[in-house]
Enzyme design. Sequence first.
Site, PDB file in Angstrom:
ATOM      1  N   CYS A   2      40.047  21.269  39.762  1.00  0.00           N
ATOM      2  CA  CYS A   2      39.885  19.821  39.750  1.00  0.00           C
ATOM      3  C   CYS A   2      40.096  19.304  38.327  1.00  0.00           C
ATOM      4  CB  CYS A   2      38.523  19.338  40.211  1.00  0.00           C
ATOM      5  SG  CYS A   2      38.145  19.761  41.901  1.00  0.00           S
ATOM      6  N   ARG A  27      45.446  21.904  38.002  1.00  0.00           N
ATOM      7  CA  ARG A  27      44.037  22.270  38.179  1.00  0.00           C
ATOM      8  C   ARG A  27      43.568  22.160  39.625  1.00  0.00           C
ATOM      9  NH1 ARG A  27      41.198  22.454  33.421  1.00  0.00           N
ATOM     10  NH2 ARG A  27      39.256  22.151  34.546  1.00  0.00           N
ATOM     11  N   TRP A  74      40.786  20.352  43.895  1.00  0.00           N
ATOM     12  CA  TRP A  74      40.897  21.677  44.512  1.00  0.00           C
ATOM     13  C   TRP A  74      39.617  21.818  45.323  1.00  0.00           C
ATOM     14  CZ3 TRP A  74      38.223  26.285  44.816  1.00  0.00           C
ATOM     15  CH2 TRP A  74      38.945  27.384  45.303  1.00  0.00           C
ATOM     16  N   ASN A 100      34.198  17.575  38.607  1.00  0.00           N
ATOM     17  CA  ASN A 100      34.805  18.915  38.599  1.00  0.00           C
ATOM     18  C   ASN A 100      33.653  19.907  38.519  1.00  0.00           C
ATOM     19  OD1 ASN A 100      36.353  20.743  35.870  1.00  0.00           O
ATOM     20  ND2 ASN A 100      36.240  21.273  37.994  1.00  0.00           N
ATOM     21  N   GLY A 101      33.570  20.806  39.503  1.00  0.00           N
ATOM     22  CA  GLY A 101      32.493  21.798  39.497  1.00  0.00           C
ATOM     23  C   GLY A 101      31.804  21.873  40.843  1.00  0.00           C
ATOM     24  N   GLU A 486      50.310  43.388  38.242  1.00  0.00           N
ATOM     25  CA  GLU A 486      50.684  42.013  37.908  1.00  0.00           C
ATOM     26  C   GLU A 486      51.904  41.567  38.726  1.00  0.00           C
ATOM     27  OE1 GLU A 486      49.624  39.488  36.800  1.00  0.00           O
ATOM     28  OE2 GLU A 486      51.247  38.259  36.033  1.00  0.00           O
ATOM     29  N   LYS A 490      52.123  38.391  41.310  1.00  0.00           N
ATOM     30  CA  LYS A 490      53.144  37.335  41.223  1.00  0.00           C
ATOM     31  C   LYS A 490      53.821  37.141  42.584  1.00  0.00           C
ATOM     32  CE  LYS A 490      52.397  35.567  37.791  1.00  0.00           C
ATOM     33  NZ  LYS A 490      51.185  36.110  37.478  1.00  0.00           N
ATOM     34  N   GLU A 493      51.234  35.336  44.950  1.00  0.00           N
ATOM     35  CA  GLU A 493      50.924  33.926  44.707  1.00  0.00           C
ATOM     36  C   GLU A 493      52.150  33.019  44.760  1.00  0.00           C
ATOM     37  OE1 GLU A 493      49.009  33.219  40.919  1.00  0.00           O
ATOM     38  OE2 GLU A 493      50.290  34.648  39.903  1.00  0.00           O
ATOM     39  N   HIS A 509      48.569  59.300  48.397  1.00  0.00           N
ATOM     40  CA  HIS A 509      47.212  59.527  48.888  1.00  0.00           C
ATOM     41  C   HIS A 509      46.866  58.584  50.037  1.00  0.00           C
ATOM     42  CE1 HIS A 509      46.269  62.431  45.735  1.00  0.00           C
ATOM     43  NE2 HIS A 509      47.136  61.718  45.027  1.00  0.00           N
ATOM     44  N   LYS A 608      44.909  26.441  38.637  1.00  0.00           N
ATOM     45  CA  LYS A 608      45.165  27.293  37.478  1.00  0.00           C
ATOM     46  C   LYS A 608      43.885  27.759  36.803  1.00  0.00           C
ATOM     47  CE  LYS A 608      48.192  28.050  33.658  1.00  0.00           C
ATOM     48  NZ  LYS A 608      48.723  29.300  34.220  1.00  0.00           N
TER      49      LYS A 608
END
Length: 613
Positions: A2, A27, A74, A100-101, A486, A490, A493, A509, A608
């Site tokens: 947010c 955000r 968000w 925000n929060g 990583e 990528k 997402e 395994h 983000k």
Amino acid sequence: MCGIIGYIGKRDALPILLEGLRCMEYRGYDSAGVAVISKNAVTCVRAKGRVALLKEKCLTETLEGAVGIGHTRWATHGEPNERNAHPQRDCMGDVFIAHNGIIENHQPLKDHLIKKGHKFLSETDTEVISHLIEEYDKKEKDFPKAVRLALKDFHGAFGIVVLSRKHPGVLVAARFGSPLILGIGKEEYVVASDANAVLPVTNRVIYLNDGDMATLSGSAYEISDFRNGGGTQKRKKTTIEWTSSAAELGGYPHFMLKEIMGQPQSLRDTMRGRLLSHEGTVKFGGLEPFEKRMRALQHITLAAMGTASFTCLIGEYAIEELAGIPAKREIGSEFAFRSSTVNAESALLAVSQSGETADTLNAIREAKRRGALTLGIVNVVGSTMAREVDGGIYNHVGPEIAVASTKATTSQALLQIMLALYLGRLRGMVSRSEGQAIVAEMQRLPKHVEKILKSKERIKVLAKKYKKCEDFFLLGRKYNVSAALEGALKLKECAYAHAEGCSTTELKHGPISLIVPNLPSIVVVPRDALYEKNKSSVEELKARKGPVIAITTEGNKELEKIADAVLYIPKTLEMLTPILAIIPMQLLAYYLAVERGNDVDKPRNLAKSVTVE
Ligand code: F6R
């Protein structure tokens, strides 16, 4: 998570709010809204979806006025729709709030307010804030005091901006656990979650601390601590050095591509002024006061989340290899649950692009409680993490706008190796000549990356070929397990593909049972000490008809006979290899996302900066 913004001054607030929201859209981007005081009314416009939709909707409304707030969301509590979008209001439509929060105790507060006759319109935790302020405002005629009293009742994390129709000349902002930056213009103030949203108005800012409440009128501001009676607080003003153009596309179709292509420069910026070629070491201004403590360190924990935590797998190896200090990566959110041996002889190294990730911040705070030295690798200047760690190292890569991290990732990895070298030299584990050789290799990295980026058209072709595949494996060993994890993140997402990253040997395994002709594996197989073993793994995949894209060292043509495609990276030190190997994976994820028609810079469900646990 947010983005919030508030403006008070002499100009029309709306364009400033909308531009600020556009800058902060990374955000959160499931809904957005603004509220502006004009004459004696508040006009509030909200829309499900992106800021661009909100902007269109605003064209049909009269939103003239020099005081306003805005929000890009968000969702945490309540699905993304117009009703749950912010600003949220009180019963009378007097108090409007952008938050925000998370307000953790919103339910008991809501129950209490409902008993008092308050009517709630949304499923958000935020709405309780506006109703509680309304309640206090009935008794106090002093609006900032009403806000302060309400804030003391909340548990959780918040950054808020609030305005009231009854008090049109005041805007109140406060933070506890969520970032907030106050921009100080000439007879105008802007407050926002991110400096980029402040920059179109001013570059003179104050980074607010937890507990700070800023009361803004058109001509003055006051900062007080809402937790202890509201006494005035003095805060240092800083000038932001970068301009808002750093957050523009500059001719690229997406920020992600711009940031991938910008990595030769961002790596140079990461190293600038820090490599001491002659001494074969690295200089970090922010660490100098802690040299004595670092000489005696017994253990280092590296804490981070997501991409940043994958880079810590590189740091972990490098610190042990170069400095001889036992090092362990810990997922930030899990650190506090471990009865680990972290103590005054340990250091916790937190790694974070935003410097606001709640879980990583919690790890820092826990490490402090245990007496450890806290260090941070952080990109966002003035962020909470940058201010809370004992010793900080900035990435210096400028704003990273795409939600999927790329240029911050390679910079984080490089800085951890630089830190390992610094510690190794400090503790006499690395000789000057060994250090000189490592520094020289680091200096070659930007040129190596430039070379890899030239293969982007080939990778585009591969993305077209594999665009229908729903599953991928990404494999590597030792330092390159980090690149594999990583690369998989990528693909998840950006391309919305199921991708698993693991050690090449781990495949045998269990996971190898999944290998079928339409499940490609991307395998990092550099010409190093593990080459023959990695090559055997490629053979094993091919024997089971799994397609393989191999990433290997320039000049090694051998794999062309085995793998379906081979991508080349220049030869470098083993520990620097993942910084190069990750680049083709970033490009592949990018082009797959484009092929699949995904919103590359703002993938679904993400934000983000994850400022809630
Ligand atoms: C993925 C990504 C995230 C972040 C993670 C931590 O591309 O960017 O996994 O790495 O959310 O964020 P920071 O680095 O801001 O602490």
